[in-house]
Design an enzyme around this catalytic site. Sequence first.
Site, PDB file in Angstrom:
ATOM      1  N   GLY A  44       0.822  -1.205   0.000  1.00 30.34           N
ATOM      2  CA  GLY A  44       0.000   0.000   0.000  1.00 30.34           C
ATOM      3  C   GLY A  44       0.862   1.263   0.000  1.00 30.34           C
ATOM      4  O   GLY A  44       0.521   2.259  -0.632  1.00 30.34           O
ATOM      5  N   ASP A  86       5.546 -14.471   3.838  1.00 24.73           N
ATOM      6  CA  ASP A  86       4.403 -13.710   4.363  1.00 24.73           C
ATOM      7  C   ASP A  86       3.642 -12.950   3.272  1.00 24.73           C
ATOM      8  O   ASP A  86       2.415 -12.927   3.257  1.00 24.73           O
ATOM      9  CB  ASP A  86       4.879 -12.705   5.426  1.00 24.73           C
ATOM     10  CG  ASP A  86       5.417 -13.424   6.657  1.00 24.73           C
ATOM     11  OD1 ASP A  86       5.151 -14.631   6.812  1.00 24.73           O
ATOM     12  OD2 ASP A  86       6.106 -12.766   7.459  1.00 24.73           O
ATOM     13  N   GLU A  87       4.398 -12.297   2.362  1.00 32.61           N
ATOM     14  CA  GLU A  87       3.753 -11.551   1.276  1.00 32.61           C
ATOM     15  C   GLU A  87       2.885 -12.481   0.435  1.00 32.61           C
ATOM     16  O   GLU A  87       1.781 -12.136   0.023  1.00 32.61           O
ATOM     17  CB  GLU A  87       4.811 -10.921   0.370  1.00 32.61           C
ATOM     18  CG  GLU A  87       5.457  -9.675   0.933  1.00 32.61           C
ATOM     19  CD  GLU A  87       4.455  -8.559   1.140  1.00 32.61           C
ATOM     20  OE1 GLU A  87       3.526  -8.423   0.316  1.00 32.61           O
ATOM     21  OE2 GLU A  87       4.605  -7.838   2.131  1.00 32.61           O
ATOM     22  N   HIS A 142      16.462 -10.656   0.497  1.00 33.98           N
ATOM     23  CA  HIS A 142      15.741  -9.784   1.421  1.00 33.98           C
ATOM     24  C   HIS A 142      15.759 -10.377   2.829  1.00 33.98           C
ATOM     25  O   HIS A 142      16.243  -9.780   3.770  1.00 33.98           O
ATOM     26  CB  HIS A 142      14.300  -9.554   0.957  1.00 33.98           C
ATOM     27  CG  HIS A 142      13.620  -8.473   1.733  1.00 33.98           C
ATOM     28  ND1 HIS A 142      13.031  -8.700   2.953  1.00 33.98           N
ATOM     29  CD2 HIS A 142      13.465  -7.157   1.467  1.00 33.98           C
ATOM     30  CE1 HIS A 142      12.542  -7.549   3.410  1.00 33.98           C
ATOM     31  NE2 HIS A 142      12.790  -6.606   2.527  1.00 33.98           N
ATOM     32  N   GLU A 173      17.633  -8.845   6.159  1.00 36.90           N
ATOM     33  CA  GLU A 173      16.814  -8.807   7.367  1.00 36.90           C
ATOM     34  C   GLU A 173      16.791 -10.088   8.181  1.00 36.90           C
ATOM     35  O   GLU A 173      16.122 -10.147   9.206  1.00 36.90           O
ATOM     36  CB  GLU A 173      15.379  -8.398   6.980  1.00 36.90           C
ATOM     37  CG  GLU A 173      15.391  -7.024   6.320  1.00 36.90           C
ATOM     38  CD  GLU A 173      14.025  -6.386   6.168  1.00 36.90           C
ATOM     39  OE1 GLU A 173      13.021  -7.065   6.424  1.00 36.90           O
ATOM     40  OE2 GLU A 173      13.995  -5.208   5.780  1.00 36.90           O
ATOM     41  N   LEU A 200      13.754  -9.575  -6.698  1.00 38.58           N
ATOM     42  CA  LEU A 200      13.152  -9.311  -8.002  1.00 38.58           C
ATOM     43  C   LEU A 200      13.631  -7.973  -8.543  1.00 38.58           C
ATOM     44  O   LEU A 200      14.007  -7.855  -9.702  1.00 38.58           O
ATOM     45  CB  LEU A 200      11.626  -9.293  -7.889  1.00 38.58           C
ATOM     46  CG  LEU A 200      10.921  -9.046  -9.213  1.00 38.58           C
ATOM     47  CD1 LEU A 200      10.971 -10.290 -10.093  1.00 38.58           C
ATOM     48  CD2 LEU A 200       9.498  -8.579  -9.002  1.00 38.58           C
ATOM     49  N   VAL A 201      13.598  -6.955  -7.698  1.00 43.42           N
ATOM     50  CA  VAL A 201      13.993  -5.615  -8.131  1.00 43.42           C
ATOM     51  C   VAL A 201      15.223  -5.146  -7.372  1.00 43.42           C
ATOM     52  O   VAL A 201      15.455  -5.519  -6.233  1.00 43.42           O
ATOM     53  CB  VAL A 201      12.867  -4.568  -7.918  1.00 43.42           C
ATOM     54  CG1 VAL A 201      11.650  -4.920  -8.733  1.00 43.42           C
ATOM     55  CG2 VAL A 201      12.521  -4.414  -6.452  1.00 43.42           C
TER      56      VAL A 201
END
Length: 256
Positions: A44, A86-87, A142, A173, A200-201
């Site tokens: 968001g 989680d995503e 990540h 993390e 990915l990015v």
Amino acid sequence: MKGILLVSFGSTHERARKEEIDAVAERMQAAFPDALLVQAYTSGMIRRALAKRGVEVPSVSDALDEMLAQGVTDLLVQPTHIMPGDEHGRMLDAVKEKQGLFARVCVGDPLLATDADVAALVAIVGDRFSRAADTAVVLMGHGSENFANVVYAALDYRFKAVGRDDVYVGTVEAYPSIDDVMERMAPHGYARVVLAPLMLVAGDHAVNDMAGDEEDSWSSVLGAAGYETQCFVEGLGALAGVQDLYVAHARSAWEA
Ligand code: CO
């Protein structure tokens, strides 16, 4: 009518959006020319930041409404997530809420969901960064609290198993950290380190936490330890092999 919803976390970096997310979407559309392809971002915060610049990217829920309105009945949801973390779980929840409104819904695997996927990514990234004398390749994942995070150690293990003991995988993390990676690199006496994101990015984490000038960036930490560093600010989404892996996951979900 067939529709593909390509779901990404999202990025506010225009270069990354274009070269690493839209590039996957284009490959997907080329593989399924008859399907209506729509993209959604799950973040968001990113959607709001983009909206301020006049770039509208829908949430999963809004994208599904839009696809229904356009007449999609046979829906494939393909995440660009790296792992079923989680995503990915939140995306599945959002899809579940609207699932009953479509005649058929299938969901493709994220990039890494099986051992074969891990092996495939090791081959793709191994080709991208060939071995060089006195040089280690350190990949920045990540990382997550989710148990799926074990995939980073699995990738590291498999690089070694295919003879790429010069490739190390760490995360921003979670485990393994850059300290874990450096501890394992130390006995090998590398002079140089090639750094690249295993994401990915190449967005904020790659630009700042990996390649940034701050003293705690991976580039700075490795530099302070005496390594000469070279940073590749390029996400996995830019690699044709990775795009093809997402297409293969989409295809097997649709044909299942
Ligand atoms: Co992050």
